[in-house]
Design a protein around this motif. Structure first.
Motif, PDB file in Angstrom:
ATOM      1  N   PHE A  62      29.785  31.762  47.452  1.00 18.29           N
ATOM      2  CA  PHE A  62      31.008  31.026  47.145  1.00 18.29           C
ATOM      3  C   PHE A  62      30.697  29.556  46.865  1.00 18.29           C
ATOM      4  O   PHE A  62      31.178  28.976  45.889  1.00 18.29           O
ATOM      5  N   SER A  71      29.122  29.078  43.573  1.00 19.34           N
ATOM      6  CA  SER A  71      30.086  29.177  42.477  1.00 19.34           C
ATOM      7  C   SER A  71      30.910  27.893  42.354  1.00 19.34           C
ATOM      8  O   SER A  71      31.283  27.498  41.253  1.00 19.34           O
ATOM      9  N   GLY A  96      28.879  25.581  40.481  1.00 20.67           N
ATOM     10  CA  GLY A  96      28.923  26.019  39.091  1.00 20.67           C
ATOM     11  C   GLY A  96      30.170  25.517  38.389  1.00 20.67           C
ATOM     12  O   GLY A  96      30.112  25.036  37.256  1.00 20.67           O
ATOM     13  N   SER A 125      30.120  23.227  35.130  1.00 21.71           N
ATOM     14  CA  SER A 125      30.635  23.714  33.855  1.00 21.71           C
ATOM     15  C   SER A 125      31.671  24.820  34.062  1.00 21.71           C
ATOM     16  O   SER A 125      31.319  25.990  34.155  1.00 21.71           O
ATOM     17  N   ASP A 129      33.628  25.941  31.914  1.00 23.99           N
ATOM     18  CA  ASP A 129      33.581  26.825  30.749  1.00 23.99           C
ATOM     19  C   ASP A 129      32.581  27.949  30.967  1.00 23.99           C
ATOM     20  O   ASP A 129      32.854  29.117  30.687  1.00 23.99           O
ATOM     21  N   ARG A 130      31.407  27.572  31.457  1.00 22.75           N
ATOM     22  CA  ARG A 130      30.396  28.604  31.637  1.00 22.75           C
ATOM     23  C   ARG A 130      30.791  29.568  32.751  1.00 22.75           C
ATOM     24  O   ARG A 130      30.470  30.748  32.698  1.00 22.75           O
ATOM     25  N   MET A 131      31.446  29.051  33.782  1.00 22.23           N
ATOM     26  CA  MET A 131      31.881  29.949  34.852  1.00 22.23           C
ATOM     27  C   MET A 131      32.844  30.994  34.301  1.00 22.23           C
ATOM     28  O   MET A 131      32.753  32.171  34.646  1.00 22.23           O
ATOM     29  N   ALA A 132      33.772  30.569  33.450  1.00 19.92           N
ATOM     30  CA  ALA A 132      34.672  31.549  32.834  1.00 19.92           C
ATOM     31  C   ALA A 132      33.864  32.548  32.027  1.00 19.92           C
ATOM     32  O   ALA A 132      34.164  33.746  32.011  1.00 19.92           O
ATOM     33  N   ALA A 133      32.795  32.060  31.383  1.00 22.53           N
ATOM     34  CA  ALA A 133      31.987  32.924  30.527  1.00 22.53           C
ATOM     35  C   ALA A 133      31.095  33.866  31.327  1.00 22.53           C
ATOM     36  O   ALA A 133      30.457  34.740  30.759  1.00 22.53           O
ATOM     37  N   ILE A 134      31.020  33.697  32.645  1.00 22.87           N
ATOM     38  CA  ILE A 134      30.331  34.719  33.428  1.00 22.87           C
ATOM     39  C   ILE A 134      31.350  35.511  34.250  1.00 22.87           C
ATOM     40  O   ILE A 134      31.005  36.173  35.222  1.00 22.87           O
ATOM     41  N   GLY A 135      32.587  35.434  33.843  1.00 23.50           N
ATOM     42  CA  GLY A 135      33.597  36.333  34.398  1.00 23.50           C
ATOM     43  C   GLY A 135      34.349  35.815  35.606  1.00 23.50           C
ATOM     44  O   GLY A 135      34.988  36.585  36.311  1.00 23.50           O
ATOM     45  N   VAL A 136      34.297  34.496  35.841  1.00 22.98           N
ATOM     46  CA  VAL A 136      34.959  33.943  37.021  1.00 22.98           C
ATOM     47  C   VAL A 136      36.333  33.397  36.657  1.00 22.98           C
ATOM     48  O   VAL A 136      36.475  32.679  35.668  1.00 22.98           O
ATOM     49  N   SER A 137      37.330  33.726  37.441  1.00 21.37           N
ATOM     50  CA  SER A 137      38.617  33.061  37.296  1.00 21.37           C
ATOM     51  C   SER A 137      38.504  31.708  37.989  1.00 21.37           C
ATOM     52  O   SER A 137      38.610  31.609  39.209  1.00 21.37           O
ATOM     53  N   TRP A 195      41.468  30.601  40.338  1.00 20.24           N
ATOM     54  CA  TRP A 195      41.569  31.146  41.701  1.00 20.24           C
ATOM     55  C   TRP A 195      40.435  30.662  42.577  1.00 20.24           C
ATOM     56  O   TRP A 195      40.592  30.450  43.795  1.00 20.24           O
ATOM     57  N   ARG A 196      39.271  30.446  41.993  1.00 24.02           N
ATOM     58  CA  ARG A 196      38.163  29.932  42.783  1.00 24.02           C
ATOM     59  C   ARG A 196      38.505  28.528  43.275  1.00 24.02           C
ATOM     60  O   ARG A 196      38.226  28.164  44.409  1.00 24.02           O
ATOM     61  N   GLU A 218      39.299  35.158  28.829  1.00 25.39           N
ATOM     62  CA  GLU A 218      37.855  35.244  28.665  1.00 25.39           C
ATOM     63  C   GLU A 218      37.171  35.910  29.871  1.00 25.39           C
ATOM     64  O   GLU A 218      36.387  36.848  29.711  1.00 25.39           O
ATOM     65  N   GLY A 250      31.013  36.710  44.474  1.00 26.28           N
ATOM     66  CA  GLY A 250      31.299  35.276  44.415  1.00 26.28           C
ATOM     67  C   GLY A 250      32.177  34.766  45.545  1.00 26.28           C
ATOM     68  O   GLY A 250      32.225  33.577  45.800  1.00 26.28           O
TER      69      GLY A 250
END
Ligand code: ATP
Ligand code: MG
Lengths: 321, 248
Positions: free
Chosen positions: A183, A186, A189, A193, A195-203, A206-207, B72, B110
């Motif tokens: 956690f 993340s 992360g 970035s 943007d990159r976190m979204a691009a590895i599937g993270v909301s 909510w995080r 996305e 995560g």
């Protein structure tokens, strides 16, 4: 040094420092306790701002919520300290979660303004609801039962000091674990970035809400601790000044580093203590100059100087051998 | 059908139409290339498919399901991933941490609070494998910010592969990679799972012809033509409009 000793040495050194200070300044236990409470608040800010990169100038909102909740709980329900801490944590996290649902949709300046607004609204509510909160007179009549049923709060503040120190240790370990866990990674992360976190599937949303909520719980604990030990909750708990001072402590020490949060708080509080005693009107200039010096010469905070120092010592040792 | 089905995809920025009525399919095992001059709308197309941009009109289906309403992150969790033309990495984290993050998220870990992020032997082994594959091992504990741009491109590709996607879109993976290291990109693409659906956007025609089994040519947001590499190489329109100008 073995890696294990390395990771245990700094926290033990800090603990030793706290205990040494309590013997060196036996008549200033209240001041030392105040530092410990601030350490908890600044640690919460470090998680939210230092790690997750959530720009806030309103961490006092959750601190105040925890303080009032714990105070009211002690007066009307149960004066057990640990139960009160739980209530403070719950109050802080609920406020953080509910406000976070809106706040975490925004960023940058908008976010900062909204965090200030939330704290200001809380301040106003506490001010208006004087029947419950005591308004500008503050919430009085908090009498805590002994900690764990054994250690009664005393006039000198010995119990308060050790109690606060124990809470600091628990919170520090808690935050250290979180920041080392997936956690925490993340959150870094997201800070680096989103943007990159979204691009590895993270909301990312909510995080961030989760981080803000956990930070809120810790700030709530700090507030509860303050209410229990000082037996008073004032409107100042929600003040902008408190949020801003916590931020300055964090910047002084170094954001995103737990020891930075601790060190920054210590330095700020001691400078405040001495400078204010010598010159009550100009002590803020001392703090201001320090902040400027840190921002220009140690942008990663005073804690980063320790890494340089360590390198220097290592280098000297190598040169000697 | 399995894989991606794009129909009538259109995107306008104000008066500028950057994607116009694009139909496009990408199934398991496909190796397609999307080529076209600068500003043709290739990156925009990949952003529309991955949900970074919302289309003005048209639909995107994945495994027969309309994913137009998914953002996305949700599409990534379904298995649609892309690399970025402009490197988008966690600059202040080490190479190792950059690769650890997508693996943890892929495995939905995560939200773990109390276990060390680097404490899972299997994850760490996977991170090492990825680093070995791209010769990044010696840089494992360097911050990405301190890497040369070409090395960052390799991390970019490794990071996306760590997601183990089912559809992989590569937006100019070789741009900025020194020619001495492009073989790493080639090898990586060659070793991709056979059933992965791959779309590569690339200006380097040698790479395109090595990798792609079909090529789609995009000009001013419209598909000009689609065919095998041989067909595209022989196509007069393509030669005139694109290859003639920029290919040496
Ligand atoms: N957010 C935006 N707002 C307005 N116009 C945009 C936006 N994004 C892209 N464009 C325009 O859309 C067109 C297509 O851009 P795009 O990046 O998709 O091209 P490309 O084919 O990937 O080019 P290249 O080969 O240079 O990477 C360009 O003219 C660009 O200026
Ligand atoms: Mg592009």
């Amino acid at each position: 040094m073995t890696p294990l000793m390395k990771s245990w040495a700094p926290p033990l050194a800090l603990l030793a420092l706290a205990i040494a200070l309590s013997f060196l300044m036996p008549f200033n236990l209240a001041f030392l306790t105040r530092i410990l409470i601030m350490v908890v608040l600044v640690l919460s800010l470090d998680l939210v701002l230092g790690y997750a990169g959530i720009a806030t100038l309103g961490q006092a909102a959750m601190y105040g919520a925890g303080a009032y909740a714990a105070g009211l709980f002690a007066i009307h329900v149960w004066a057990d300290p640990l139960a009160g801490l739980m209530i403070g944590a719950v109050a802080g996290s609920i406020l953080a979660f509910v406000s976070g649902l809106v706040l975490m949709r925004t960023q940058g300046l908008t976010l900062i303004m909204l965090t200030i607004a939330v704290a200001a609204i809380c301040h106003e509510i506490a001010n208006k609801a004087r029947d419950i909160t005591g308004g500008a007179d503050g919430l009085r009549g908090i009498h805590m039962e002994p900690v764990l049923g054994m250690f009664a709060f005393d006039f000198v503040g010995t119990t308060g000091f050790w109690y606060a120190l124990a809470v600091v240790v628990v919170i520090f370990v808690f935050v250290a674990l979180i920041t080392r866990a997936p956690f925490g990674l993340s959150l870094r992360g997201i800070h680096e970035s989103p943007d990159r976190m979204a691009a590895i599937g993270v909301s990312v949303y909510w995080r961030r809400v989760t981080a803000y909520t956990v930070g809120g719980a810790i700030a709530g604990v700090a507030g509860a601790l303050s209410a229990q030990i000082t037996q008073l909750v004032s409107l100042e708990s929600f003040s902008f000044t408190l949020s801003a001072e916590a931020l300055i402590m964090l910047i002084l020490g170094g954001t995103g580093r737990l020891y930075g949060a601790v060190l920054g708080t210590l330095i700020f509080m001691f400078v405040h203590h001495w400078a204010a005693a010598n010159d009550p009107f100009n002590w803020l200039f001392v703090i201001g100059a320090m902040v400027l010096a840190v921002v220009f010469f140690l942008p990663k905070g005073i804690i980063s100087a320790s890494a340089g120092l360590a390198r220097l010592i290592k280098g000297a040792r190598h040169a000697g051998s | 059908m399995q894989g991606l089905e794009v129909r009538g995809l259109t995107k306008r920025f104000g008066g500028l139409t950057v994607a116009e009525d694009i139909d496009f399919d990408l199934g398991p095992g496909d190796r397609k290339a999307l080529i076209g001059p600068n500003g043709a709308g290739k990156s925009t197309f990949s952003n529309l498919v991955t949900g970074i941009l919302t289309p003005t009109a048209g639909s995107v289906r994945f495994d027969g399901r309309d994913i137009g309403g998914l953002n996305e992150a949700q599409r990534v969790r379904l298995g649609i991933a892309k690399t970025f033309q402009i490197t988008t990495l966690f600059q202040d984290l080490t190479v190792r941490e950059n690769l650890r993050l997508p693996i943890l998220e892929r495995e939905r870990r995560g939200y773990r609070f109390f276990r060390a992020a680097d404490g899972n032997a299997q994850t760490e082994a996977e991170v090492r494998d990825l680093m070995d594959q791209f010769d990044l091992g010696p840089l494992a504990d360097s911050k990405v910010a301190n890497l040369a741009y070409g090395q960052q491109r390799l991390v970019e590709l490794a990071l996306t592969l760590a997601l183990k996607p089912r559809v992989l879109i590569l937006d100019e993976p070789a741009a900025g990679v020194p020619s001495s290291e492009t073989h790493l990109i080639d090898d990586a693409i060659e070793r991709l799972p056979a059933d992965l659906a791959v779309l590569i956007i690339e200006h380097d025609m040698d790479l395109v012809f090595r990798v792609a089994r079909r090529i789609v040519v995009l000009v001013q947001g419209r598909i000009l033509t689609e065919g095998t590499p041989e067909e595209i190489a022989a196509d007069a329109k393509v030669r005139e409009l694109y290859l003639g100008g920029s290919h040496d």
